[in-house]
Scaffold this active site. Structure first.
Site, PDB file in Angstrom:
ATOM      1  N   VAL A 138       0.865  -1.174   0.000  1.00  0.00           N
ATOM      2  CA  VAL A 138       0.000   0.000   0.000  1.00  0.00           C
ATOM      3  C   VAL A 138       0.905   1.228   0.000  1.00  0.00           C
ATOM      4  O   VAL A 138       1.846   1.317   0.794  1.00  0.00           O
ATOM      5  CB  VAL A 138      -0.946   0.009   1.212  1.00  0.00           C
ATOM      6  CG1 VAL A 138      -1.672   1.347   1.308  1.00  0.00           C
ATOM      7  CG2 VAL A 138      -1.957  -1.125   1.084  1.00  0.00           C
ATOM      8  N   LYS A 139       0.628   2.154  -0.912  1.00  0.00           N
ATOM      9  CA  LYS A 139       1.451   3.352  -1.042  1.00  0.00           C
ATOM     10  C   LYS A 139       0.916   4.459  -0.145  1.00  0.00           C
ATOM     11  O   LYS A 139      -0.256   4.816  -0.209  1.00  0.00           O
ATOM     12  CB  LYS A 139       1.470   3.815  -2.503  1.00  0.00           C
ATOM     13  CG  LYS A 139       2.154   2.839  -3.432  1.00  0.00           C
ATOM     14  CD  LYS A 139       2.049   3.266  -4.883  1.00  0.00           C
ATOM     15  CE  LYS A 139       3.029   4.355  -5.224  1.00  0.00           C
ATOM     16  NZ  LYS A 139       3.049   4.627  -6.689  1.00  0.00           N
ATOM     17  N   ILE A 140       1.817   4.981   0.679  1.00  0.00           N
ATOM     18  CA  ILE A 140       1.511   6.101   1.567  1.00  0.00           C
ATOM     19  C   ILE A 140       2.449   7.247   1.209  1.00  0.00           C
ATOM     20  O   ILE A 140       3.669   7.051   1.154  1.00  0.00           O
ATOM     21  CB  ILE A 140       1.694   5.704   3.040  1.00  0.00           C
ATOM     22  CG1 ILE A 140       0.677   4.632   3.435  1.00  0.00           C
ATOM     23  CG2 ILE A 140       1.566   6.922   3.949  1.00  0.00           C
ATOM     24  CD1 ILE A 140       0.846   4.108   4.853  1.00  0.00           C
TER      25      ILE A 140
END
Length: 380
Positions: A138-140
């Site tokens: 998941v890209k944050i």
């Protein structure tokens, strides 16, 4: 064997694909990229905007979702996650064969949450729980507000791709968030993974603009050098942070390094070599995620050599010279971060607007077909 295989085998860098289209999953194109040596995949709202507005590949699923009563925004995430799961299936063998080093597919949280820590954390958890695949990143965003979310996700044993990094100082903070998260994690550290995505070409675009505004011969001579130099200095930070007693204690628990990932690696200035941001950033424990056109260029005429730490003093000297002629690199990073967040938000909002128009078209078509069927029934 292609040069992409050589890049990983001989130099320890994992080439990933920075693009995703549904037809690539359906027609085997993504499988062929993996066969050629691609070891992971990244996506973002801009990539999905291009994919979903390029044709009618998504119309059938979208129409079914609408018919089931789903709203446009929720339907968007169904479309996205269908592609992500399809890509995860294709990359799963790479994940298994590499013992969890590669084979990852990245999906980004709603970019509108980039300045909201708790909402980012909630969205990231929800994506991990919904997809529930070990090779999901998941890209944050690596904003100030994103740092606590990165630490919390890592502490929970969830793997994160930190995106939109433009600053060396922020990069060091991102590593610190990852290390603290690992120290807080009570689970098996060998199952936790992470990358930190440094955006490369955008830095040269903005710094070059400022160098040209300065206009002196010394400033103009520095064009096209800052992005690579910054990446090479970032690699020195990486090596320093992931060594010594603190890291050794984590490594003894099975921890993995948070690899630097070079993103935005297609050259924006046609005067620069099209493989510039690949050739000059090759080294162990790194990832380079490339658009398909740049992958093709590298396989055709890229240079295979360890370059990322060939001369770190020279890289630092370039950054010092850029600063000395009057370019504030922290101001550059702040601007690029704001622009990056805004660009992803715009892509997200434009896509929702486009999907709303598609929904109206599909529903109108369904109503027209229903009316025609009613008329035909009335003639019987």
């Amino acid at each position: 064997m292609s040069s992409l295989h050589d890049l990983y085998r001989d130099h320890g860098q994992s080439p990933w694909l920075d693009n995703l289209r549904r037809e690539w999953i359906n027609d085997g194109e993504l499988d062929r990229w993996v066969e050629r040596g691609v070891r992971g995949l990244t996506s973002n709202p801009s990539i999905f905007q291009k994919a979903m507005t390029a044709g009618n590949e998504y119309d059938d699923q979208f129409a079914r979702l609408l018919a089931d009563g789903m709203g446009v925004a929720d339907a968007y995430w169904e479309l996205v996650l269908t592609d992500i799961v399809g890509a995860l299936d294709v990359l799963a063998p790479v994940y298994e064969e590499s013992d969890g080093l590669d084979g990852f597919v990245s999906v980004e949280v709603d970019p509108k949450l980039a300045r909201d820590t708790e909402s980012t954390l909630d969205a990231a958890r929800a994506l991990h729980q919904r997809v529930d695949r070990p090779n999901l990143y998941v890209k944050i965003p690596g904003t100030v507000e994103g740092l606590p979310a990165i630490q919390a996700m890592t502490a929970e044993g969830r793997s994160v791709n930190v995106t939109l990094l433009f600053s060396l100082d922020r990069y060091a903070e991102v590593i610190e968030a990852y290390l603290r998260g690992l120290e807080d994690c009570q689970g098996d550290l060998s199952s936790v993974s992470g990358v930190a995505s440094f955006f490369i070409s955008r830095t040269d675009t903005e710094v070059d603009r400022r160098l040209e505004a300065v206009g002196t011969p010394e400033a103009l001579a520095l064009r096209g050098q800052t992005a690579v130099a910054q990446g090479q200095v970032a690699y020195q930070i990486f090596k320093q942070k992931f060594s010594g007693p603190r890291w050794d204690a984590l490594a003894s628990r099975g921890a993995r390094v948070q690899r630097p990932l070079w993103a935005s690696t297609s050259t924006k200035n046609p005067a620069y070599p099209d493989t510039l941001y690949v050739d000059q950033l090759i080294g162990p424990d790194t990832v380079n995620t490339l658009p398909d056109a740049t992958l093709e260029a590298f396989t055709d005429h890229g240079t295979l050599a360890r370059t990322v730490d060939a001369d770190p003093d020279a890289a630092q000297a370039i950054l010092d010279r850029v600063t000395d002629v009057g370019v504030d690199l922290e101001a550059v990073a702040d601007r690029l971060e704001d622009e990056g967040v805004s660009a992803f938000v715009k892509s997200f909002e434009d896509l929702l607007e486009s999907l709303t128009a598609t929904a109206d078209r599909l529903m109108e078509g369904a109503r027209a077909e229903s009316n025609w069927l009613d008329q035909m029934e009335g003639h019987r």
